[in-house]
Write an enzyme that holds these catalytic residues in place. Structure first.
Site, PDB file in Angstrom:
ATOM      1  N   PHE A  24       3.635  -8.597  -6.319  1.00  0.00           N
ATOM      2  CA  PHE A  24       3.163  -7.406  -7.021  1.00  0.00           C
ATOM      3  C   PHE A  24       4.183  -6.294  -6.820  1.00  0.00           C
ATOM      4  O   PHE A  24       4.881  -6.262  -5.805  1.00  0.00           O
ATOM      5  CB  PHE A  24       1.801  -6.954  -6.473  1.00  0.00           C
ATOM      6  CG  PHE A  24       0.654  -7.652  -7.152  1.00  0.00           C
ATOM      7  CD1 PHE A  24       0.417  -8.989  -6.928  1.00  0.00           C
ATOM      8  CD2 PHE A  24      -0.172  -6.961  -8.031  1.00  0.00           C
ATOM      9  CE1 PHE A  24      -0.630  -9.650  -7.560  1.00  0.00           C
ATOM     10  CE2 PHE A  24      -1.219  -7.609  -8.667  1.00  0.00           C
ATOM     11  CZ  PHE A  24      -1.447  -8.954  -8.437  1.00  0.00           C
ATOM     12  N   LYS A  73      -2.467   7.229  24.277  1.00  0.00           N
ATOM     13  CA  LYS A  73      -2.430   8.144  23.133  1.00  0.00           C
ATOM     14  C   LYS A  73      -1.275   9.133  23.354  1.00  0.00           C
ATOM     15  O   LYS A  73      -1.196   9.777  24.410  1.00  0.00           O
ATOM     16  CB  LYS A  73      -3.764   8.890  23.056  1.00  0.00           C
ATOM     17  CG  LYS A  73      -3.861   9.784  21.853  1.00  0.00           C
ATOM     18  CD  LYS A  73      -5.207  10.476  21.799  1.00  0.00           C
ATOM     19  CE  LYS A  73      -5.190  11.542  20.723  1.00  0.00           C
ATOM     20  NZ  LYS A  73      -6.346  12.407  20.777  1.00  0.00           N
ATOM     21  N   PRO A  99       8.809  -7.605   8.472  1.00  0.00           N
ATOM     22  CA  PRO A  99       9.309  -8.742   7.685  1.00  0.00           C
ATOM     23  C   PRO A  99       8.769  -8.666   6.271  1.00  0.00           C
ATOM     24  O   PRO A  99       7.648  -8.185   6.053  1.00  0.00           O
ATOM     25  CB  PRO A  99       8.738  -9.961   8.418  1.00  0.00           C
ATOM     26  CG  PRO A  99       7.553  -9.443   9.166  1.00  0.00           C
ATOM     27  CD  PRO A  99       7.873  -8.025   9.519  1.00  0.00           C
ATOM     28  N   ASP A 100       9.558  -9.120   5.311  1.00  0.00           N
ATOM     29  CA  ASP A 100       9.078  -9.166   3.925  1.00  0.00           C
ATOM     30  C   ASP A 100       8.434 -10.541   3.704  1.00  0.00           C
ATOM     31  O   ASP A 100       9.125 -11.570   3.651  1.00  0.00           O
ATOM     32  CB  ASP A 100      10.234  -8.939   2.956  1.00  0.00           C
ATOM     33  CG  ASP A 100       9.706  -8.705   1.542  1.00  0.00           C
ATOM     34  OD1 ASP A 100       8.854  -9.485   1.086  1.00  0.00           O
ATOM     35  OD2 ASP A 100      10.114  -7.706   0.928  1.00  0.00           O
ATOM     36  N   ILE A 101       7.126 -10.532   3.610  1.00  0.00           N
ATOM     37  CA  ILE A 101       6.376 -11.798   3.562  1.00  0.00           C
ATOM     38  C   ILE A 101       6.647 -12.539   2.251  1.00  0.00           C
ATOM     39  O   ILE A 101       6.874 -13.751   2.231  1.00  0.00           O
ATOM     40  CB  ILE A 101       4.864 -11.513   3.739  1.00  0.00           C
ATOM     41  CG1 ILE A 101       4.641 -10.866   5.110  1.00  0.00           C
ATOM     42  CG2 ILE A 101       4.033 -12.773   3.598  1.00  0.00           C
ATOM     43  CD1 ILE A 101       3.330 -10.143   5.278  1.00  0.00           C
ATOM     44  N   LYS A 144      13.460 -10.413  -4.297  1.00  0.00           N
ATOM     45  CA  LYS A 144      12.526 -11.129  -3.411  1.00  0.00           C
ATOM     46  C   LYS A 144      12.522 -12.631  -3.675  1.00  0.00           C
ATOM     47  O   LYS A 144      11.976 -13.390  -2.891  1.00  0.00           O
ATOM     48  CB  LYS A 144      11.118 -10.574  -3.589  1.00  0.00           C
ATOM     49  CG  LYS A 144      11.054  -9.068  -3.339  1.00  0.00           C
ATOM     50  CD  LYS A 144       9.835  -8.685  -2.585  1.00  0.00           C
ATOM     51  CE  LYS A 144       9.806  -7.191  -2.357  1.00  0.00           C
ATOM     52  NZ  LYS A 144       8.950  -6.827  -1.242  1.00  0.00           N
ATOM     53  N   ASN A 169      -0.443   1.382   4.409  1.00  0.00           N
ATOM     54  CA  ASN A 169      -0.327   1.657   2.974  1.00  0.00           C
ATOM     55  C   ASN A 169      -1.716   1.796   2.397  1.00  0.00           C
ATOM     56  O   ASN A 169      -2.671   1.245   2.947  1.00  0.00           O
ATOM     57  CB  ASN A 169       0.349   0.486   2.270  1.00  0.00           C
ATOM     58  CG  ASN A 169       1.850   0.515   2.424  1.00  0.00           C
ATOM     59  OD1 ASN A 169       2.379   1.268   3.226  1.00  0.00           O
ATOM     60  ND2 ASN A 169       2.519  -0.305   1.652  1.00  0.00           N
ATOM     61  N   LYS A 179      13.017  -6.116  -8.342  1.00  0.00           N
ATOM     62  CA  LYS A 179      12.245  -6.611  -7.201  1.00  0.00           C
ATOM     63  C   LYS A 179      12.042  -8.123  -7.302  1.00  0.00           C
ATOM     64  O   LYS A 179      12.132  -8.840  -6.318  1.00  0.00           O
ATOM     65  CB  LYS A 179      10.894  -5.897  -7.159  1.00  0.00           C
ATOM     66  CG  LYS A 179      10.177  -6.035  -5.852  1.00  0.00           C
ATOM     67  CD  LYS A 179       9.094  -4.995  -5.670  1.00  0.00           C
ATOM     68  CE  LYS A 179       9.675  -3.645  -5.322  1.00  0.00           C
ATOM     69  NZ  LYS A 179       8.667  -2.599  -5.159  1.00  0.00           N
ATOM     70  N   ASP A 184       5.852  -1.180   5.132  1.00  0.00           N
ATOM     71  CA  ASP A 184       7.273  -1.523   5.237  1.00  0.00           C
ATOM     72  C   ASP A 184       7.806  -1.324   6.647  1.00  0.00           C
ATOM     73  O   ASP A 184       8.767  -1.961   7.054  1.00  0.00           O
ATOM     74  CB  ASP A 184       8.082  -0.652   4.267  1.00  0.00           C
ATOM     75  CG  ASP A 184       7.747  -1.022   2.827  1.00  0.00           C
ATOM     76  OD1 ASP A 184       7.714  -2.229   2.549  1.00  0.00           O
ATOM     77  OD2 ASP A 184       7.485  -0.118   2.021  1.00  0.00           O
TER      78      ASP A 184
HETATM   79  O1  C5P Z   1       8.827  -4.022  -1.629  1.00  0.00           O
HETATM   80  P1  C5P Z   1       7.455  -3.785  -2.142  1.00  0.00           P
HETATM   81  O2  C5P Z   1       6.479  -3.438  -1.050  1.00  0.00           O
HETATM   82  O3  C5P Z   1       7.328  -2.850  -3.289  1.00  0.00           O
HETATM   83  O4  C5P Z   1       7.051  -5.206  -2.730  1.00  0.00           O
HETATM   84  C1  C5P Z   1       5.789  -5.501  -3.185  1.00  0.00           C
HETATM   85  C2  C5P Z   1       5.516  -6.980  -3.112  1.00  0.00           C
HETATM   86  O5  C5P Z   1       6.085  -7.551  -1.954  1.00  0.00           O
HETATM   87  C3  C5P Z   1       4.040  -7.273  -3.030  1.00  0.00           C
HETATM   88  O6  C5P Z   1       3.843  -8.531  -3.624  1.00  0.00           O
HETATM   89  C4  C5P Z   1       3.800  -7.311  -1.532  1.00  0.00           C
HETATM   90  O7  C5P Z   1       2.654  -8.082  -1.215  1.00  0.00           O
HETATM   91  C5  C5P Z   1       5.065  -7.955  -1.035  1.00  0.00           C
HETATM   92  N1  C5P Z   1       5.503  -7.512   0.287  1.00  0.00           N
HETATM   93  C6  C5P Z   1       5.485  -8.392   1.339  1.00  0.00           C
HETATM   94  N2  C5P Z   1       5.953  -8.023   2.567  1.00  0.00           N
HETATM   95  C7  C5P Z   1       6.450  -6.783   2.764  1.00  0.00           C
HETATM   96  C8  C5P Z   1       6.474  -5.866   1.700  1.00  0.00           C
HETATM   97  C9  C5P Z   1       5.989  -6.265   0.476  1.00  0.00           C
HETATM   98  O8  C5P Z   1       5.024  -9.517   1.151  1.00  0.00           O
HETATM   99  N3  C5P Z   1       6.882  -6.449   3.944  1.00  0.00           N
END
Ligand code: C5P
Length: 492
Positions: free
Chosen positions: A416, A378, A397-399, A434, A300, A430, A368
């Protein structure tokens, strides 16, 4: 033309990196470059000379060497206004990096500190008490049971006489003993007896640093208020590369002096009684990078400017900040513990290891997706120029969601949301999805107003209490605004 200077001393005298940035009107990376090279551009010389002179320092004009601190006034003794005369007990533990303790002692003295050396038996395998004594002009203490020392200055008095006890290098073994409260030599006994601040500069082989036992000792000492300076990544003395390398003596000395001269930390005066002081805060920053093959990756866009500015602001208010960052060009802010990661999985693992914490702020732009199976080689382009290419991706994983639902969830979790459309609605959803407490939402993708890499940002804070819209401002100001809101939340 550039001039050679002792920049660490100048930075401390001027009040930290932020102060010198403002004075010279340059960014943090310029200061890092000056520090690396030990040079300042010629144009900076008169500006710094004037600023230091105004603060009352006596400066040598040709190389800006600080000869003496500001004079004491009758109402304000010298040591309360400056770092001159501060007493540091420098404990040297037994690791290869022990030789760097000598340079650290020299740097501390240049910054005006009074240094007394203490050595463990292990340290004496690497350097001699005589070398430290010669450098500091003070007896170097090394024995718990020396009758003379006990008669001259008992270990309790020695421990209490200091403004700061600084351990350089802090070996894995020393941290383990300190964490267990073992007092089987003079150095560890001082740690138990002191009421002064304690700081340690860890140094060890990367595998020892990565060991769960060391991680536990490090985290536990920090939780008890020990200030950790580093370690950093790079070549270690044992020939391996990785995390565990001790910070450079100049950086250790500058960080140590800041600990005992809070008025030298930008904003510290204003935030002397900040409710953030001592709070353990995890901040994620920068992008994550997910490999496709040996040379390609998915990522990203993120410069890490905002996350790093938040970490810097919280640290300047006395918080104990662990900054977990993907690859960025931003320098590590002063006074934070830096954990460098590459992928989302590594960032998650680092966050889990950093928990428990009082607050978590997820400012990282986590990718993501990651490639399901990363190629060892390669990947070759097909011969046919019209042939497409399919990559099988899986979700990372969504941290933020993980931290928000963790059993040891921080009291305040902040995420954020960078959105290209329907900012308020998307960011509000969101926050709920989350499970975090606050979302800092900002519009991105506008042609006229890029956020990525820019120094400016405009955001709104969305919480259960509603929406607070903030005007466009510098990312550093946005960090201060967020820190103000967190302080207000902590005192509610
Ligand atoms: O889903 P999105 O990427 O828009 O969400 C943004 C927020 O979620 C930010 O705070 C980002 O640091 C956190 N995030 C995360 N792990 C992910 C995707 C997003 O912690 N895999």
């Amino acid at each position: 033309m550039a001039i050679s200077v002792n920049l660490s001393a100048i930075i401390t005298a001027l009040g930290g990196r932020h102060a010198i940035q403002q004075l010279l009107n340059v960014g943090p990376s310029a200061i890092s470059n000056y520090l690396t090279r030990g040079h300042l551009p010629e144009r900076a010389k008169p500006i710094i000379y004037a600023a230091l002179t105004k603060k009352g320092y006596q400066i040598r004009a040709d190389d800006l060497e600080i000869l003496a601190g500001p004079p004491a006034t009758s109402s304000q003794p010298l040591h309360s206004d400056t770092h001159f005369g501060k007493r540091i007990l420098l404990i040297v533990a037994g690791g290869i990096a022990a030789y760097k303790a000598l340079e650290t002692a020299r740097q501390l003295q240049q910054l005006g500190a009074h240094v007394t050396g203490v050595m463990t038996d292990g340290a004496k395998q690497f350097i001699t008490p005589l070398s430290l004594a010669a450098l500091t002009g003070e007896k170097c203490y090394d024995s718990l049971f020396s009758l003379t020392d006990e008669a001259e200055m008992g270990h309790i008095r020695l421990a209490r006489s200091a403004d700061l006890v600084l351990v350089v290098p802090a070996t894995a073994n020393f941290m383990a003993r300190a964490n267990a409260g073992i007092a089987d030599d003079l150095a560890t006994t001082i740690l138990l007896a002191t009421t002064a601040k304690v700081a340690m500069a860890p140094a060890m082989n990367p595998a020892m640093w990565a060991h769960v036992a060391t991680k536990h000792n490090f985290a536990s000492l920090r939780q008890r208020g020990v200030h950790m300076i580093g370690p950093v990544s790079g070549d270690t003395a044992c020939g391996e590369e990785g995390e565990g390398r001790m910070c450079e003596p100049a950086d250790i000395a500058a960080a140590a002096m800041q600990l005992i001269t809070p008025q030298n930390i930008p904003n510290a005066k204003d935030h002397a009684k900040s409710p953030l002081a001592g709070k353990r805060i995890i901040v994620t920053s920068g992008p994550t990078i997910e490999p496709i093959d040996k040379v390609r990756f998915i990522a990203n866009r993120s410069s890490g400017k905002q996350g790093h500015a938040i970490a810097a602001s919280l640290a300047s208010r006395g918080a104990d900040v662990i900054l977990i960052s993907g690859p960025v060009n931003e320098p590590a802010p002063d006074q934070v513990t830096m954990v460098q990661v590459t992928t989302a999985n590594e960032m998650l693992a680092a966050c889990k290891a950093a928990l428990p914490a009082d607050i978590a702020i997820c400012a990282a732009a986590v990718a993501d997706w990651r490639v399901q199976s990363v190629s060892d080689q390669k990947l070759k382009k097909p011969e046919d120029p019209d042939a497409g290419m399919m990559l099988a991706l899986c979700q990372n994983p969504d941290i933020l969601a993980h931290i928000s639902s963790a059993s040891n969830r921080p009291k305040l979790v902040i995420g954020f949301a960078a959105e290209t459309e329907n900012l308020l609605q998307n960011a509000t959803k969101k926050r709920q999805r989350k499970g975090c407490d606050w979302i800092i939402a900002n519009q991105v993708g506008g042609d006229a107003d890029p956020v990525f890499g820019s120094a400016l940002n405009q955001a709104m804070l969305i919480s259960a209490n509603g929406v607070d819209e903030w005007p466009q401002m510098q990312k550093t100001d946005l960090a201060e605004t967020l820190a103000d809101h967190i302080e207000a939340e902590l005192t509610r």
